[in-house]
Write a protein that holds these residues in place. Structure first.
Motif, PDB file in Angstrom:
ATOM      1  N   GLU A 148      -6.694 -11.160  -7.581  1.00 46.38           N
ATOM      2  CA  GLU A 148      -7.085 -10.274  -6.483  1.00 46.38           C
ATOM      3  C   GLU A 148      -6.683 -10.857  -5.131  1.00 46.38           C
ATOM      4  N   ILE A 149      -6.819 -12.164  -4.979  1.00 45.13           N
ATOM      5  CA  ILE A 149      -6.407 -12.824  -3.728  1.00 45.13           C
ATOM      6  C   ILE A 149      -4.905 -12.670  -3.530  1.00 45.13           C
ATOM      7  N   GLN A 150      -4.124 -12.891  -4.586  1.00 43.20           N
ATOM      8  CA  GLN A 150      -2.671 -12.763  -4.479  1.00 43.20           C
ATOM      9  C   GLN A 150      -2.257 -11.336  -4.122  1.00 43.20           C
ATOM     10  N   VAL A 151      -2.908 -10.352  -4.707  1.00 39.61           N
ATOM     11  CA  VAL A 151      -2.603  -8.949  -4.410  1.00 39.61           C
ATOM     12  C   VAL A 151      -2.903  -8.656  -2.939  1.00 39.61           C
ATOM     13  N   GLU A 152      -4.047  -9.121  -2.460  1.00 41.28           N
ATOM     14  CA  GLU A 152      -4.432  -8.869  -1.068  1.00 41.28           C
ATOM     15  C   GLU A 152      -3.487  -9.569  -0.101  1.00 41.28           C
ATOM     16  N   VAL A 153      -3.107 -10.801  -0.404  1.00 43.46           N
ATOM     17  CA  VAL A 153      -2.157 -11.523   0.451  1.00 43.46           C
ATOM     18  C   VAL A 153      -0.828 -10.776   0.481  1.00 43.46           C
ATOM     19  N   GLY A 154      -0.394 -10.285  -0.640  1.00 42.83           N
ATOM     20  CA  GLY A 154       0.847  -9.530  -0.702  1.00 42.83           C
ATOM     21  C   GLY A 154       0.784  -8.255   0.123  1.00 42.83           C
ATOM     22  N   ARG A 155      -0.345  -7.581   0.037  1.00 47.72           N
ATOM     23  CA  ARG A 155      -0.510  -6.346   0.830  1.00 47.72           C
ATOM     24  C   ARG A 155      -0.471  -6.665   2.326  1.00 47.72           C
ATOM     25  N   ARG A 156      -1.120  -7.719   2.756  1.00 44.61           N
ATOM     26  CA  ARG A 156      -1.148  -8.077   4.170  1.00 44.61           C
ATOM     27  C   ARG A 156       0.225  -8.519   4.660  1.00 44.61           C
ATOM     28  N   MET A 157       0.985  -9.206   3.784  1.00 44.79           N
ATOM     29  CA  MET A 157       2.335  -9.643   4.164  1.00 44.79           C
ATOM     30  C   MET A 157       3.251  -8.448   4.359  1.00 44.79           C
ATOM     31  N   LYS A 158       3.029  -7.387   3.620  1.00 45.65           N
ATOM     32  CA  LYS A 158       3.844  -6.179   3.744  1.00 45.65           C
ATOM     33  C   LYS A 158       3.374  -5.297   4.906  1.00 45.65           C
ATOM     34  N   GLY A 159       2.254  -5.656   5.520  1.00 45.67           N
ATOM     35  CA  GLY A 159       1.754  -4.894   6.668  1.00 45.67           C
ATOM     36  C   GLY A 159       0.860  -3.736   6.267  1.00 45.67           C
ATOM     37  N   MET A 160       0.425  -3.691   5.029  1.00 46.23           N
ATOM     38  CA  MET A 160      -0.461  -2.607   4.576  1.00 46.23           C
ATOM     39  C   MET A 160      -1.899  -2.975   4.922  1.00 46.23           C
ATOM     40  N   ARG A 161      -2.673  -1.975   5.236  1.00 46.00           N
ATOM     41  CA  ARG A 161      -4.099  -2.168   5.465  1.00 46.00           C
ATOM     42  C   ARG A 161      -4.866  -1.673   4.250  1.00 46.00           C
ATOM     43  N   ASP A 162      -6.171  -1.847   4.262  1.00 52.59           N
ATOM     44  CA  ASP A 162      -7.033  -1.420   3.171  1.00 52.59           C
ATOM     45  C   ASP A 162      -6.762  -0.010   2.893  1.00 52.59           C
TER      46      ASP A 162
END
Length: 159
Positions: free
Chosen positions: A145-159
């Protein structure tokens, strides 16, 4: 015919890493019959019920399923026979000593060809309790879950 190079994986025992704490690993050769080698080259084997027993200063692999070779004749092997492991005397003595004094067991982790020779990776292991298994699963899930969230933030996606 050119000699095989590198490592070709045949079978892995993923359940062993889930059920045991792995303490030490060894690479051992196998004494096989011709039809067993041919069956392994087809990529067919199962390590699920396998274990290693030290008997008379020799290491034996029990419970590993190598199916009969489909084109074999009366010289075919039996699928679950015990197979001798090729280890150095010092390694066998060390394994035997640690198994007897600490209550460890020896399980096969993987079966592969290394430069054309059949090898098995065995491990000294201690059984996990059920709560250990649950903790390991929870840690893996949290890390994922941490890796998925880090990946989303790196791509500029928000919640």
């Amino acid at each position: 015919m050119p000699k095989e190079q590198g490592r070709k994986m045949i079978a892995q025992n993923k359940k062993a890493r889930h059920d045991y704490h792995i303490e030490d690993t060894y690479e051992a050769g196998l004494v096989l019959m011709g039809t067993e080698v041919k069956s392994l080259r087809q990529g067919r084997a199962s390590l699920v019920d396998g274990f290693v027993d030290i008997d008379g200063h020799e290491a034996w692999l029990h419970g590993v399923h190598i199916p009969e070779y489909s084109n074999g004749t009366w010289t075919n092997h039996s699928a679950r026979r015990k197979r001798k492991l090729l280890l150095h005397r010092e390694e066998i003595d060390k394994i035997e000593r640690r198994v007897s004094e600490k209550g460890l067991t020896v399980v096969p982790l993987s079966l592969y060809f290394n430069d054309g020779r059949a090898k098995v990776e065995i491990a000294l292991a201690k059984g996990k309790k059920s709560w250990d298994k649950r903790n390991a699963i929870a840690e893996r899930t949290a890390q994922r879950e941490i890796q998925v969230e880090v990946g989303r933030r790196m791509k500029g996606m928000r919640d």
